[in-house]
Design a protein around this motif. Sequence first.
Motif, mmCIF file in Angstrom:
data_model
loop_
_atom_site.group_PDB
_atom_site.id
_atom_site.type_symbol
_atom_site.label_atom_id
_atom_site.label_comp_id
_atom_site.label_asym_id
_atom_site.label_seq_id
_atom_site.Cartn_x
_atom_site.Cartn_y
_atom_site.Cartn_z
ATOM 1 N N GLU A 16 7.130 1.267 6.991
ATOM 2 C CA GLU A 16 7.736 1.845 8.209
ATOM 3 C C GLU A 16 9.221 2.147 7.989
ATOM 4 O O GLU A 16 9.719 3.200 8.389
ATOM 5 N N CYS A 17 9.922 1.207 7.332
ATOM 6 C CA CYS A 17 11.351 1.421 7.046
ATOM 7 C C CYS A 17 11.549 2.607 6.112
ATOM 8 O O CYS A 17 12.415 3.464 6.349
ATOM 9 N N TYR A 18 10.744 2.671 5.063
ATOM 10 C CA TYR A 18 10.908 3.750 4.095
ATOM 11 C C TYR A 18 10.503 5.094 4.676
ATOM 12 O O TYR A 18 11.107 6.127 4.338
ATOM 13 N N ASP A 19 9.529 5.097 5.571
ATOM 14 C CA ASP A 19 9.163 6.350 6.237
ATOM 15 C C ASP A 19 10.320 6.865 7.098
ATOM 16 O O ASP A 19 10.556 8.073 7.176
ATOM 17 N N LYS A 20 11.032 5.947 7.741
ATOM 18 C CA LYS A 20 12.203 6.350 8.527
ATOM 19 C C LYS A 20 13.275 6.950 7.616
ATOM 20 O O LYS A 20 13.931 7.931 7.973
ATOM 21 N N CYS A 21 13.458 6.347 6.445
ATOM 22 C CA CYS A 21 14.403 6.903 5.456
ATOM 23 C C CYS A 21 14.002 8.327 5.089
ATOM 24 O O CYS A 21 14.847 9.232 5.038
ATOM 25 N N LEU A 22 12.723 8.504 4.823
ATOM 26 C CA LEU A 22 12.233 9.787 4.337
ATOM 27 C C LEU A 22 12.217 10.860 5.418
ATOM 28 O O LEU A 22 12.243 12.057 5.110
ATOM 29 N N GLU A 23 12.195 10.449 6.674
ATOM 30 C CA GLU A 23 12.358 11.417 7.758
ATOM 31 C C GLU A 23 13.757 12.022 7.719
ATOM 32 O O GLU A 23 13.958 13.180 8.056
ATOM 33 N N ILE A 24 14.725 11.205 7.296
ATOM 34 C CA ILE A 24 16.117 11.655 7.219
ATOM 35 C C ILE A 24 16.373 12.383 5.913
ATOM 36 O O ILE A 24 17.050 13.410 5.874
ATOM 37 N N ASP A 25 15.837 11.842 4.831
ATOM 38 C CA ASP A 25 16.044 12.421 3.492
ATOM 39 C C ASP A 25 14.718 12.356 2.738
ATOM 40 O O ASP A 25 14.380 11.337 2.138
ATOM 41 N N SER A 26 13.986 13.453 2.754
ATOM 42 C CA SER A 26 12.637 13.470 2.168
ATOM 43 C C SER A 26 12.648 13.317 0.650
ATOM 44 O O SER A 26 11.606 13.069 0.041
ATOM 45 N N LYS A 27 13.829 13.449 0.021
ATOM 46 C CA LYS A 27 13.910 13.356 -1.442
ATOM 47 C C LYS A 27 14.611 12.081 -1.895
ATOM 48 O O LYS A 27 15.114 12.014 -3.018
ATOM 49 N N ASN A 28 14.641 11.081 -1.026
ATOM 50 C CA ASN A 28 15.293 9.826 -1.393
ATOM 51 C C ASN A 28 14.381 9.058 -2.355
ATOM 52 O O ASN A 28 13.373 8.465 -1.945
ATOM 53 N N VAL A 29 14.729 9.078 -3.632
ATOM 54 C CA VAL A 29 13.866 8.487 -4.663
ATOM 55 C C VAL A 29 13.730 6.980 -4.476
ATOM 56 O O VAL A 29 12.657 6.411 -4.689
ATOM 57 N N ASP A 30 14.812 6.325 -4.073
ATOM 58 C CA ASP A 30 14.756 4.873 -3.881
ATOM 59 C C ASP A 30 13.723 4.518 -2.812
ATOM 60 O O ASP A 30 12.908 3.606 -2.997
ATOM 61 N N ALA A 31 13.736 5.255 -1.706
ATOM 62 C CA ALA A 31 12.773 4.999 -0.634
ATOM 63 C C ALA A 31 11.350 5.297 -1.102
ATOM 64 O O ALA A 31 10.414 4.533 -0.823
ATOM 65 N N LEU A 32 11.168 6.405 -1.822
ATOM 66 C CA LEU A 32 9.841 6.749 -2.319
ATOM 67 C C LEU A 32 9.319 5.715 -3.311
ATOM 68 O O LEU A 32 8.152 5.329 -3.278
ATOM 69 N N LEU A 33 10.202 5.245 -4.180
ATOM 70 C CA LEU A 33 9.804 4.264 -5.188
ATOM 71 C C LEU A 33 9.351 2.962 -4.545
ATOM 72 O O LEU A 33 8.280 2.421 -4.858
ATOM 73 N N HIS A 34 10.156 2.457 -3.600
ATOM 74 C CA HIS A 34 9.802 1.186 -2.965
ATOM 75 C C HIS A 34 8.602 1.329 -2.025
ATOM 76 O O HIS A 34 7.803 0.399 -1.876
ATOM 77 N N LYS A 35 8.488 2.505 -1.415
ATOM 78 C CA LYS A 35 7.291 2.751 -0.600
ATOM 79 C C LYS A 35 6.043 2.713 -1.492
ATOM 80 O O LYS A 35 5.004 2.162 -1.107
ATOM 81 N N SER A 36 6.165 3.289 -2.701
ATOM 82 C CA SER A 36 5.051 3.256 -3.648
ATOM 83 C C SER A 36 4.631 1.828 -3.965
ATOM 84 O O SER A 36 3.442 1.518 -4.052
ATOM 85 N N MET A 37 5.614 0.944 -4.132
ATOM 86 C CA MET A 37 5.322 -0.460 -4.422
ATOM 87 C C MET A 37 4.528 -1.100 -3.285
ATOM 88 O O MET A 37 3.556 -1.828 -3.524
ATOM 89 N N ALA A 38 4.949 -0.810 -2.054
ATOM 90 C CA ALA A 38 4.256 -1.382 -0.899
ATOM 91 C C ALA A 38 2.833 -0.830 -0.793
ATOM 92 O O ALA A 38 1.879 -1.572 -0.522
ATOM 93 N N LEU A 39 2.689 0.478 -1.025
ATOM 94 C CA LEU A 39 1.356 1.098 -0.964
ATOM 95 C C LEU A 39 0.427 0.524 -2.035
ATOM 96 O O LEU A 39 -0.759 0.305 -1.789
ATOM 97 N N ALA A 40 0.983 0.260 -3.211
ATOM 98 C CA ALA A 40 0.180 -0.318 -4.295
ATOM 99 C C ALA A 40 -0.344 -1.699 -3.907
ATOM 100 O O ALA A 40 -1.493 -2.046 -4.190
ATOM 101 N N GLN A 41 0.513 -2.470 -3.248
ATOM 102 C CA GLN A 41 0.102 -3.816 -2.825
ATOM 103 C C GLN A 41 -1.006 -3.777 -1.779
ATOM 104 O O GLN A 41 -1.805 -4.702 -1.670
ATOM 105 N N LEU A 42 -1.048 -2.682 -1.013
ATOM 106 C CA LEU A 42 -2.068 -2.545 0.021
ATOM 107 C C LEU A 42 -3.300 -1.784 -0.473
ATOM 108 O O LEU A 42 -4.199 -1.475 0.313
ATOM 109 N N ASP A 43 -3.304 -1.439 -1.769
ATOM 110 C CA ASP A 43 -4.423 -0.700 -2.378
ATOM 111 C C ASP A 43 -4.688 0.641 -1.694
ATOM 112 O O ASP A 43 -5.829 1.113 -1.635
#
Length: 470
Positions: A415-442
């Motif tokens: 949810e936090c990273y999605d808010k980041c990406l609403e502001i800056d869709s190319k924020n690599v840090d947010a995308l990277l950490h969001k990927s980590m969370a998604l991986a944990q949730l399969d």
Amino acid sequence: MKDENTKEREEHIIELVSSFCDDNLNDEYKELCIKLVKKLARKHDVPFKRGKVEIWASAIVYAIGQINFLFDKSFEPYKTPDDICSYFNTKKSTVSNKAHDIREMCDLGHFDEEFSTCDTMESLPTFTFDENGFMVAHTPMDDYLDEAYELFDDGKIDEAISMLDDIDKDNHEYEKALFFKSFFLNASGTKDKSSEAFNAFLSEFNENVDIKSIVNGEIDENNPEELFQEALFHNNIGNYDKAIHYYDLYLKILPNQTEVLNKKANVLIELKEYKEALDVIDKALKIDSKNDELWTTKGITLYQLHKNKKSMKCLDKALKINPNNSTALSQKGIIYFERNQYKSAIKCYDKAIEIDPEEIILYTNLANMYMDLDDNEKVEKCFSEAEKINPKDIGLLCEKGEYFLMEERFEEAIECYDKCLEIDSKNVDALLHKSMALAQLDREDDFEECMAKIMMINPLLLADLEEEFR
């Protein structure tokens, strides 16, 4: 000698690129694409003997397009990366990576004599002489940006911004276009993610500043004020080497300006040139030993050199001169924390926040301290206080997301990273950490989509990400 399969693949790729150019571009592009296919075919290890021919065909067109400004609306013909990938039914992230490989293999760049179109070669910078007799480069993109500025100046802001939005990120003037856009948006009262940085930048200039002349580098190198403004411009957009260049030109004229010496030292810190920064700040302190900002900069520099005792002495001198120096207090807090003197560290940060209650980074740094102390209640209280100031601060959202990741609260992190990406869709840090969370949730499909976006923005992260999720 090429085997029959490789020959067939070469002919197939030539057919594909020819078809695209016939349908979408022109004969000149077709000749260049075929020439590039044949150049790759002459490699000792022919690269396209493996992989889908459609990907190779789209990457070859993409690579030729990139060096000929195909993705730039100010050039003819014009096509987007999506146009190429849609035609060949390929993924843009894959094609972009492959095109990068091709450019590396064949050493392709803008104004390449072998693979440039006639129009591209005609757009080579021309040179004229200014009123001072200095040689000045001029390109078609300068005319394009001038036209956008004129629209803005005439009050046609939407049209001006539309022109800037049409400049593709592969264009060599993309960063300059982004700065123009930020200026237009801020001047028109529209706030975007760059507003804070841009307004901080403008606040350092006098009211007579001509932003256009700064962006275009049209300055009088004998005028200290113009040199200072140019240095600030490059400083604020992260062109630190150029910032140093203009600060040095300024200091040749006015060598004892401590404000400029301090700014130069801070740029050297950004460049991790800590010993050089220390030399510059020592020179400034010889001129003005009662300046708390100079002592603070010296303290920060010594900290980076792992000389914490000396750093503390400098920070104490800064605070003796100005007890309300929140930067010096926060730096002391960091050193105290590293010494495991937690109460002193937190006391420093509490005092800094009391002095500067609108500075979000103070709350996030304090939250990080409480994380290390496993005091989650206070961590979340710090984030809550920061959100009252600006709930859309990207740094805050990323810090909060990382906290939720550590706590294995993956949905809240996303949810936090999605808010980041609403502001800056190319924020690599947010995308990277969001990927980590998604991986944990399969959530494999969402994870793959996130990874593809990262690859589009920064293909060089691929190796690191593969290691991260291996």
